[in-house]
Design a protein around this motif. Structure first.
Motif, PDB file in Angstrom:
ATOM      1  N   UNK A 265       0.846  -1.191   0.000  1.00 37.19           N
ATOM      2  CA  UNK A 265       0.000   0.000   0.000  1.00 37.19           C
ATOM      3  C   UNK A 265       0.883   1.243   0.000  1.00 37.19           C
ATOM      4  N   UNK A 266       0.366   2.283  -0.652  1.00 35.45           N
ATOM      5  CA  UNK A 266       1.107   3.520  -0.836  1.00 35.45           C
ATOM      6  C   UNK A 266       0.223   4.692  -0.454  1.00 35.45           C
ATOM      7  N   UNK A 267       0.840   5.786  -0.150  1.00 38.35           N
ATOM      8  CA  UNK A 267       0.121   7.035   0.055  1.00 38.35           C
ATOM      9  C   UNK A 267      -0.264   7.281   1.495  1.00 38.35           C
ATOM     10  N   UNK A 268      -0.820   8.458   1.736  1.00 39.35           N
ATOM     11  CA  UNK A 268      -1.234   8.812   3.093  1.00 39.35           C
ATOM     12  C   UNK A 268      -2.430   7.966   3.541  1.00 39.35           C
ATOM     13  N   UNK A 269      -2.617   7.908   4.837  1.00 41.56           N
ATOM     14  CA  UNK A 269      -3.657   7.049   5.420  1.00 41.56           C
ATOM     15  C   UNK A 269      -5.042   7.335   4.842  1.00 41.56           C
ATOM     16  N   UNK A 270      -5.347   8.576   4.570  1.00 41.38           N
ATOM     17  CA  UNK A 270      -6.686   8.934   4.093  1.00 41.38           C
ATOM     18  C   UNK A 270      -6.869   8.730   2.587  1.00 41.38           C
ATOM     19  N   UNK A 271      -5.799   8.399   1.875  1.00 41.44           N
ATOM     20  CA  UNK A 271      -5.902   8.228   0.421  1.00 41.44           C
ATOM     21  C   UNK A 271      -4.970   7.114  -0.063  1.00 41.44           C
ATOM     22  N   UNK A 272      -5.046   5.960   0.563  1.00 39.80           N
ATOM     23  CA  UNK A 272      -4.159   4.852   0.206  1.00 39.80           C
ATOM     24  C   UNK A 272      -4.497   4.292  -1.170  1.00 39.80           C
TER      25      UNK A 272
ATOM     26  N   UNK B  51      -2.074  -5.400 -10.115  1.00 39.35           N
ATOM     27  CA  UNK B  51      -3.117  -4.389 -10.287  1.00 39.35           C
ATOM     28  C   UNK B  51      -3.080  -3.400  -9.137  1.00 39.35           C
ATOM     29  N   UNK B  52      -3.771  -2.299  -9.346  1.00 34.29           N
ATOM     30  CA  UNK B  52      -3.946  -1.265  -8.320  1.00 34.29           C
ATOM     31  C   UNK B  52      -5.425  -1.139  -8.004  1.00 34.29           C
ATOM     32  N   UNK B  53      -5.722  -0.708  -6.774  1.00 40.79           N
ATOM     33  CA  UNK B  53      -7.106  -0.474  -6.406  1.00 40.79           C
ATOM     34  C   UNK B  53      -7.207   0.475  -5.236  1.00 40.79           C
ATOM     35  N   UNK B  54      -8.413   0.971  -5.009  1.00 37.49           N
ATOM     36  CA  UNK B  54      -8.642   1.861  -3.865  1.00 37.49           C
ATOM     37  C   UNK B  54      -8.776   1.078  -2.567  1.00 37.49           C
ATOM     38  N   UNK B  55      -9.067  -0.232  -2.692  1.00 34.94           N
ATOM     39  CA  UNK B  55      -9.113  -1.108  -1.520  1.00 34.94           C
ATOM     40  C   UNK B  55      -8.277  -2.351  -1.821  1.00 34.94           C
ATOM     41  N   UNK B  56      -7.908  -3.059  -0.773  1.00 34.93           N
ATOM     42  CA  UNK B  56      -7.145  -4.290  -0.943  1.00 34.93           C
ATOM     43  C   UNK B  56      -7.959  -5.321  -1.718  1.00 34.93           C
ATOM     44  N   UNK B  57      -9.244  -5.409  -1.416  1.00 31.15           N
ATOM     45  CA  UNK B  57     -10.117  -6.375  -2.088  1.00 31.15           C
ATOM     46  C   UNK B  57     -10.244  -6.037  -3.571  1.00 31.15           C
ATOM     47  N   UNK B  58     -10.399  -4.765  -3.883  1.00 35.59           N
ATOM     48  CA  UNK B  58     -10.502  -4.348  -5.287  1.00 35.59           C
ATOM     49  C   UNK B  58      -9.238  -4.719  -6.054  1.00 35.59           C
ATOM     50  N   UNK B  59      -8.085  -4.498  -5.461  1.00 36.09           N
ATOM     51  CA  UNK B  59      -6.818  -4.835  -6.112  1.00 36.09           C
ATOM     52  C   UNK B  59      -6.678  -6.346  -6.293  1.00 36.09           C
ATOM     53  N   UNK B  60      -7.091  -7.139  -5.288  1.00 32.38           N
ATOM     54  CA  UNK B  60      -7.042  -8.601  -5.400  1.00 32.38           C
ATOM     55  C   UNK B  60      -7.963  -9.104  -6.503  1.00 32.38           C
ATOM     56  N   UNK B  61      -9.175  -8.567  -6.549  1.00 34.78           N
ATOM     57  CA  UNK B  61     -10.136  -8.995  -7.568  1.00 34.78           C
ATOM     58  C   UNK B  61      -9.615  -8.694  -8.973  1.00 34.78           C
ATOM     59  N   UNK B  62      -9.044  -7.526  -9.149  1.00 36.99           N
ATOM     60  CA  UNK B  62      -8.525  -7.141 -10.457  1.00 36.99           C
ATOM     61  C   UNK B  62      -7.338  -8.012 -10.859  1.00 36.99           C
ATOM     62  N   UNK B  63      -6.424  -8.268  -9.935  1.00 40.80           N
ATOM     63  CA  UNK B  63      -5.270  -9.123 -10.228  1.00 40.80           C
ATOM     64  C   UNK B  63      -5.732 -10.544 -10.555  1.00 40.80           C
TER      65      UNK B  63
END
Length: 84
Positions: free
Chosen positions: A32-39, A54-66
């Protein structure tokens, strides 16, 4: 061709891995990257000596995309469409 009904690509990848490839399971690496409020979350999926990321706004979103990318990659490599 893979049929996925509920858009849960991580679960679909696991089922296909067990059905077609035996006991091997997909592995996931998270960053994960970025500040706590905008990871921004990055997920790398490793399966059958192949990798997708892949990248995502949530861990689950990134996992689903990958996972979806891995399914697409596997489908192109092992399950080629045959014209009749």
């Amino acid at each position: 061709m893979f049929e996925i009904f509920d858009n849960n690509f991580k679960n679909a990848l696991l089922e296909i891995a067990q059905q077609y490839f035996g006991v091997e399971r997909p592995q996931y690496v998270h960053f994960d990257y970025g500040p706590h409020h905008a990871k921004v979350f990055r997920c790398i999926c490793i399966f059958n000596q192949r990798m997708t990321a892949s990248l995502g706004r949530t861990k689950i979103e990134a996992e689903q995309c990958a996972s979806q990318l891995m399914l697409d990659k596997l489908q192109g490599l092992y399950f080629k469409k045959v014209d009749t």
